[in-house]
Design a protein around this motif. Structure first.
Motif, PDB file in Angstrom:
ATOM      1  N   GLY A 373      17.880  97.783 -51.096  1.00 42.94           N
ATOM      2  CA  GLY A 373      17.623  96.477 -51.695  1.00 42.94           C
ATOM      3  C   GLY A 373      17.064  96.591 -53.099  1.00 42.94           C
ATOM      4  N   SER A 374      16.129  97.545 -53.310  1.00 43.55           N
ATOM      5  CA  SER A 374      15.547  97.738 -54.641  1.00 43.55           C
ATOM      6  C   SER A 374      16.587  98.228 -55.629  1.00 43.55           C
ATOM      7  CB  SER A 374      14.390  98.733 -54.555  1.00 43.55           C
ATOM      8  OG  SER A 374      13.870  99.013 -55.832  1.00 43.55           O
ATOM      9  N   LEU A 375      17.399  99.201 -55.216  1.00 44.01           N
ATOM     10  CA  LEU A 375      18.436  99.712 -56.109  1.00 44.01           C
ATOM     11  C   LEU A 375      19.486  98.649 -56.384  1.00 44.01           C
ATOM     12  CD1 LEU A 375      18.870 103.270 -54.518  1.00 44.01           C
ATOM     13  CD2 LEU A 375      17.774 102.733 -56.697  1.00 44.01           C
ATOM     14  N   GLY A 376      19.768  97.812 -55.405  1.00 46.96           N
ATOM     15  CA  GLY A 376      20.750  96.750 -55.594  1.00 46.96           C
ATOM     16  C   GLY A 376      20.280  95.695 -56.575  1.00 46.96           C
ATOM     17  N   ALA A 379      16.726  98.227 -59.927  1.00 42.69           N
ATOM     18  CA  ALA A 379      15.621  99.157 -60.175  1.00 42.69           C
ATOM     19  C   ALA A 379      16.143 100.583 -60.215  1.00 42.69           C
ATOM     20  CB  ALA A 379      14.566  99.017 -59.079  1.00 42.69           C
ATOM     21  N   THR A 380      15.500 101.417 -61.020  1.00 45.85           N
ATOM     22  CA  THR A 380      15.856 102.835 -61.053  1.00 45.85           C
ATOM     23  C   THR A 380      15.267 103.532 -59.828  1.00 45.85           C
ATOM     24  OG1 THR A 380      13.894 103.448 -62.296  1.00 45.85           O
ATOM     25  CG2 THR A 380      15.855 102.794 -63.575  1.00 45.85           C
ATOM     26  N   LYS A 381      15.666 104.789 -59.654  1.00 47.54           N
ATOM     27  CA  LYS A 381      15.163 105.543 -58.497  1.00 47.54           C
ATOM     28  C   LYS A 381      13.658 105.724 -58.566  1.00 47.54           C
ATOM     29  CE  LYS A 381      16.253 109.574 -55.664  1.00 47.54           C
ATOM     30  NZ  LYS A 381      16.744 108.758 -54.546  1.00 47.54           N
ATOM     31  N   SER A 382      13.146 106.038 -59.777  1.00 45.32           N
ATOM     32  CA  SER A 382      11.704 106.226 -59.915  1.00 45.32           C
ATOM     33  C   SER A 382      10.957 104.920 -59.703  1.00 45.32           C
ATOM     34  CB  SER A 382      11.380 106.815 -61.285  1.00 45.32           C
ATOM     35  OG  SER A 382      11.794 105.929 -62.315  1.00 45.32           O
ATOM     36  N   GLU A 383      11.516 103.809 -60.188  1.00 41.29           N
ATOM     37  CA  GLU A 383      10.878 102.505 -59.964  1.00 41.29           C
ATOM     38  C   GLU A 383      10.894 102.143 -58.482  1.00 41.29           C
ATOM     39  OE1 GLU A 383      11.846 100.274 -64.217  1.00 41.29           O
ATOM     40  OE2 GLU A 383      13.255 100.121 -62.539  1.00 41.29           O
ATOM     41  N   THR A 384      11.971 102.491 -57.797  1.00 37.74           N
ATOM     42  CA  THR A 384      12.042 102.224 -56.355  1.00 37.74           C
ATOM     43  C   THR A 384      10.973 103.002 -55.602  1.00 37.74           C
ATOM     44  OG1 THR A 384      14.413 101.796 -56.496  1.00 37.74           O
ATOM     45  CG2 THR A 384      13.534 102.379 -54.332  1.00 37.74           C
ATOM     46  N   ILE A 385      10.807 104.265 -55.982  1.00 40.72           N
ATOM     47  CA  ILE A 385       9.787 105.089 -55.320  1.00 40.72           C
ATOM     48  C   ILE A 385       8.400 104.528 -55.585  1.00 40.72           C
ATOM     49  CG2 ILE A 385       8.726 107.374 -55.288  1.00 40.72           C
ATOM     50  CD1 ILE A 385      11.509 108.509 -55.944  1.00 40.72           C
ATOM     51  N   LYS A 386       8.157 104.157 -56.855  1.00 35.71           N
ATOM     52  CA  LYS A 386       6.815 103.714 -57.246  1.00 35.71           C
ATOM     53  C   LYS A 386       6.480 102.333 -56.703  1.00 35.71           C
ATOM     54  CE  LYS A 386       6.205 102.569 -61.515  1.00 35.71           C
ATOM     55  NZ  LYS A 386       6.069 102.617 -62.988  1.00 35.71           N
ATOM     56  N   GLN A 387       7.436 101.428 -56.693  1.00 35.55           N
ATOM     57  CA  GLN A 387       7.138 100.029 -56.371  1.00 35.55           C
ATOM     58  C   GLN A 387       7.527  99.627 -54.961  1.00 35.55           C
ATOM     59  OE1 GLN A 387       8.936  97.611 -59.425  1.00 35.55           O
ATOM     60  NE2 GLN A 387       7.961  98.741 -61.092  1.00 35.55           N
TER      61      GLN A 387
END
Length: 488
Positions: A373-376, A379-387
């Motif tokens: 959902g975040s990547l869709g 968001a970038t991979k690092s933003e997905t991990i962080k947020q």
């Protein structure tokens, strides 16, 4: 009969019972297993369990009770004038055990006859010289009461072992015969076997619980005895740790607690970032091939004995820190290789696999749908991990960190070899300090008199440490359960 032989004979009877039970069941069904209520293996297992379980339970109980009863009886044979404290009585009983074992060894080797061993007397023989000829060395001369107690100990042990063999083997044969007689085609062997297995599982769980209760009660009772001899306020709020078995001890826990907290804090400062970043890499960035190599390599650290870590701290990390912060560098912050920083750094390395493995499992348990959902949404991979990923895994990560803190607080060998033995309140991480666990070891090392506060304080320290780690574990579980529901 030796205990090993009794155990092996019981296992052999159980194996024979399995064959007899299975064959008897098939015979009652005219050789057709379809006419049996249960599978043939259940009939064999039923007989084997009845032959082995009751007899082995009696065997284990006998092994526990017999030494206690013999010890209690033999202690009464030692005159009260021979000792003045429980510690001296323990030393005398150690001599009794050593002499009894020496006589057994001499009889087995043939250097002393069985009747001659029973007739030994301090008036007619030099017991120390007799046992020395058999290869058994004693540190002091043997007194008449000690020899009498040793001979009684030996006689009671032989009698008890004989009765044990008879009782255990008789019970095994009785159980085997009872189960074989009960076996027929209509017997519900499966139900009986499952009931026995369930009882064994309940017994195992009960033993684990009772062991925990026993440990706690032993700490509680000895802690109460300590506080009868030493003021609780001075123990919990005293700033000086100076035990003296000659009297005038100052047993304040604050210096020990400060050393424990300081070393654990440095260890967590090392282990948490490295372990967490390693977990993020292996779970989110590493390919399956690299993950398959990196994760086992990290977890190898968890299999290293703590004494090895302690030697690493003493021989490698301490001298390395001295080369940087020692007097020869002009800084002079560090006067010796044993220091808080030495133990903290090495303990942090030891905790890395603990934090990384738990955090990796927790991060992997975050639903993939949250990542998708975040990547869709762009968001970038690092933003997905962080947020997304880390907030969802945060309760479990915090729980892992608190569990690692409990592990750090309870560590002993690294502290003994790497941090020194000085009990002090200081902010300098390059000074030698000690912890609660290290002092528990030192207070119980040697011939401690358990009637003195200097020895009983170890139990008060252990009880305090137990309460602290228990609270940390409960807090970690509470955090995990409270916040995990938000993402389920």
């Amino acid at each position: 009969m030796p205990a090993t032989w009794i155990f092996l004979i019981v296992l052999a009877l159980a194996a024979i019972g399995y064959v007899l039970g299975r064959s008897r069941a098939l015979a009652s069904a005219s050789g057709d297993s379809r006419n049996l209520h249960s599978l043939p293996s259940y009939y064999g297992s039923h007989v084997a369990l009845y032959a082995a379980v009751p007899s082995l339970l009696l065997f284990g109980l006998w092994l526990i009770v017999q030494p206690v009863m013999i010890e209690h009886h033999v202690q009464k044979l030692i005159p009260e004038t021979s000792y003045t404290s429980q510690g001296e009585l323990n030393l005398l009983m150690s001599d009794v055990h050593r002499i009894a074992n020496g006589l057994d060894y001499a009889v087995r080797n043939g250097t002393l006859g069985a009747q001659a061993a029973r007739d030994l007397s301090t008036e007619t023989s030099d017991i120390r010289a007799v046992l020395a000829n058999s290869g058994v060395a004693l540190g002091s001369d043997v007194s008449a009461p000690t020899l009498v107690a040793a001979k009684e100990y030996r006689a009671l042990s032989v009698t008890g072992d004989s009765y044990r063999a008879i009782a255990v083997l008789a019970l095994a044969l009785a159980g085997l015969a009872f189960a074989v007689i009960k076996t027929n085609r209509d017997f519900r062997a499966r139900n009986a076997v499952e009931r026995v297995i369930l009882s064994l599982l309940i017994l195992a769980a009960s033993l684990a619980i009772l062991t925990t209760v026993g440990i706690v009660l032993s700490l509680v009772f000895n802690t109460i005895e300590f506080f009868k001899l030493y003021p609780a306020m001075d123990f919990f709020f005293g700033t000086t740790w100076s035990p003296s078995f000659g009297g005038g001890s100052q047993l304040g826990i604050l210096p020990l607690f400060w050393g424990t907290f300081y070393i654990s804090l440095i260890a967590l400062a090392v282990a948490v970032p490295i372990g967490l970043f390693a977990a993020i890499y292996t779970s989110e960035y590493a390919s399956p091939r690299i993950r398959g190599l990196a994760k086992p390599m990290l977890e190898i650290l968890a299999g290293i004995p703590t004494i090895v870590y302690g030697l690493f701290a003493l021989l490698t990390v301490g001298p390395s820190l001295m080369a940087v912060f020692g007097p020869g560098t002009g800084l002079g912050w560090m006067q010796g290789g044993t220091a808080v920083m030495t133990a903290g750094l090495v303990m942090g390395v030891m905790l890395i696999p603990f934090v990384s493995s738990l955090s990796d499992d927790i991060i992997n348990s975050v639903p993939q749908s949250l990542r998708d959902g975040s990547l869709g949404l762009g968001a970038t991979k690092s933003e997905t991990i962080k947020q997304v990923v880390l907030p969802a895994a945060l309760p479990g990560i915090v729980g892992a960190i608190l569990l690692a803190a409990s592990r750090a607080i309870g560590e002993t060998m690294i502290v003994v070899l790497g941090a020194g033995a000085a009990a002090r309140l200081s902010m300098n991480p390059f000074e030698a300090m000690t912890t609660v666990t290290a002092k528990i070891v030192s207070q119980l090392t040697g011939d401690a008199d358990f009637a003195s506060p200097e020895a009983l304080v170890a139990f008060a320290l252990g009880m305090t440490l137990f309460v602290i780690t228990l609270c940390l574990n409960i807090f970690a579980l509470w955090i995990v359960r409270k916040y995990r529901e938000q993402y389920e």
